[in-house]
Scaffold this motif. Sequence first.
Motif, PDB file in Angstrom:
ATOM      1  N   ASP A 266     -54.897 -55.850 -39.397  1.00  8.23           N
ATOM      2  CA  ASP A 266     -54.163 -54.688 -38.880  1.00  8.23           C
ATOM      3  C   ASP A 266     -53.702 -53.764 -39.995  1.00  8.23           C
ATOM      4  O   ASP A 266     -53.173 -52.685 -39.720  1.00  8.23           O
ATOM      5  CB  ASP A 266     -52.938 -55.156 -38.080  1.00  8.23           C
ATOM      6  CG  ASP A 266     -53.317 -55.932 -36.828  1.00  8.23           C
ATOM      7  OD1 ASP A 266     -54.374 -55.621 -36.238  1.00  8.23           O
ATOM      8  OD2 ASP A 266     -52.564 -56.862 -36.458  1.00  8.23           O
ATOM      9  N   ASN A 267     -53.875 -54.170 -41.242  1.00  4.74           N
ATOM     10  CA  ASN A 267     -53.424 -53.351 -42.368  1.00  4.74           C
ATOM     11  C   ASN A 267     -54.462 -52.300 -42.754  1.00  4.74           C
ATOM     12  O   ASN A 267     -54.111 -51.164 -43.086  1.00  4.74           O
ATOM     13  CB  ASN A 267     -53.098 -54.224 -43.571  1.00  4.74           C
ATOM     14  CG  ASN A 267     -51.888 -55.092 -43.323  1.00  4.74           C
ATOM     15  OD1 ASN A 267     -51.918 -55.988 -42.484  1.00  4.74           O
ATOM     16  ND2 ASN A 267     -50.798 -54.838 -44.031  1.00  4.74           N
ATOM     17  N   LEU A 268     -55.731 -52.708 -42.764  1.00  2.00           N
ATOM     18  CA  LEU A 268     -56.849 -51.792 -42.977  1.00  2.00           C
ATOM     19  C   LEU A 268     -57.840 -52.068 -41.854  1.00  2.00           C
ATOM     20  O   LEU A 268     -58.680 -52.965 -41.961  1.00  2.00           O
ATOM     21  CB  LEU A 268     -57.493 -52.016 -44.354  1.00  2.00           C
ATOM     22  CG  LEU A 268     -56.633 -51.658 -45.568  1.00  2.00           C
ATOM     23  CD1 LEU A 268     -57.339 -52.062 -46.861  1.00  2.00           C
ATOM     24  CD2 LEU A 268     -56.301 -50.166 -45.598  1.00  2.00           C
ATOM     25  N   VAL A 269     -57.727 -51.317 -40.784  1.00  2.00           N
ATOM     26  CA  VAL A 269     -58.504 -51.582 -39.573  1.00  2.00           C
ATOM     27  C   VAL A 269     -59.995 -51.561 -39.911  1.00  2.00           C
ATOM     28  O   VAL A 269     -60.497 -50.567 -40.452  1.00  2.00           O
ATOM     29  CB  VAL A 269     -58.158 -50.557 -38.483  1.00  2.00           C
ATOM     30  CG1 VAL A 269     -59.029 -50.757 -37.251  1.00  2.00           C
ATOM     31  CG2 VAL A 269     -56.665 -50.673 -38.115  1.00  2.00           C
ATOM     32  N   PRO A 270     -60.709 -52.666 -39.653  1.00  2.00           N
ATOM     33  CA  PRO A 270     -62.077 -52.807 -40.163  1.00  2.00           C
ATOM     34  C   PRO A 270     -63.030 -51.672 -39.812  1.00  2.00           C
ATOM     35  O   PRO A 270     -63.887 -51.313 -40.621  1.00  2.00           O
ATOM     36  CB  PRO A 270     -62.533 -54.140 -39.553  1.00  2.00           C
ATOM     37  CG  PRO A 270     -61.280 -54.942 -39.430  1.00  2.00           C
ATOM     38  CD  PRO A 270     -60.238 -53.941 -39.047  1.00  2.00           C
TER      39      PRO A 270
END
Length: 341
Positions: A266-270
């Motif tokens: 959720d930090n760097l949405v793939p």
Amino acid sequence: MRSTFTSRLAGLALCAACAAPALAQVGLQRESWTLAHTDGPADKVGGIVWYPTAAKSETQHFGPFTLKAALGAPPRPGRHPLVLISHGNGGTDLGHAWLAETLATAGHVVVAIRHPGSNYQDMSAKGRPVYFTERPRHLSRVLDQLLKSERWAPLIDDRRIAAIGTSAGGHTVLALAGAKPQPSRAALHCSVQGRGLAEDPTMCLQGGFTKSQPAPVPDGQGEPVDRRDPRIRAVVADAPLVMGLAPESLGGIRVPLLVQYGARDDNLVPRFHAEALCAALPKATCFRDERAGHFAIFQTGTGRLGPPGLDPAEDPDGFDRAAWQTAAGRRITAFLKEALR
């Protein structure tokens, strides 16, 4: 995401113990470097060097981090592959000690630096374009000094150098491999014209941008910056930050590349980051874990280190970080063995 390279890698991973040489013990030495600038004050960069040794590794405690190493022990002679490690935003040179130990036992010299301006003690580069362009330069300049060092140069095989980075460190090592930083792209993503504030909000928050305080809409795209370092022969990008790279430059990555990421990041949405990278580079080796979040590669056993959502000790429910790291250590070691042979 399959290729002849990937098939060979899978075979190596399955047979990691076949006829393997005896594992080394791990030596550890703190280091610091002064990185001069032509247009400003020099950067002071701290870091840690792990290396193979015959001395017995012992348990060491550095704040919340527990390591296994022989402090200041004499290194095992010979020229070894070198691995540079780049931490994420607000991180530390100790954050991936388990991986450094794993690689050192397999015969690598491993150097993790603490990036000025984006570590847990100094976030002065937050939200500034220099964040994207200077991080890869830090690694290149430290590499310059390592290869001139009376202590470390004799231990390094300069034909076998790799870089591993997680999150913003993933951006860093991808830039060294040939992708070009373009800070305006990240700013646009987190502006009212982009999708980041609604769909990738934690990435924007790390730069200081929210729906109530969006990034300024950039005036033009800005020229991509070339930070390629031809000495880097292989790259591992873990949960990488990709929105700060020019999309058309991703195809410029010619070295072997392993991308690993968690579907529950959720930090760097793939879909904006790791998946966009893998789609642009179909010959890359891409590993997706359906259970993992953003911080799977970060050191275990530290206890809480930050607020919910930004705590690198935090995992999605049901995820076994220690087991993931055991498998990831084998995967990365096998990848480097093949890529740097």
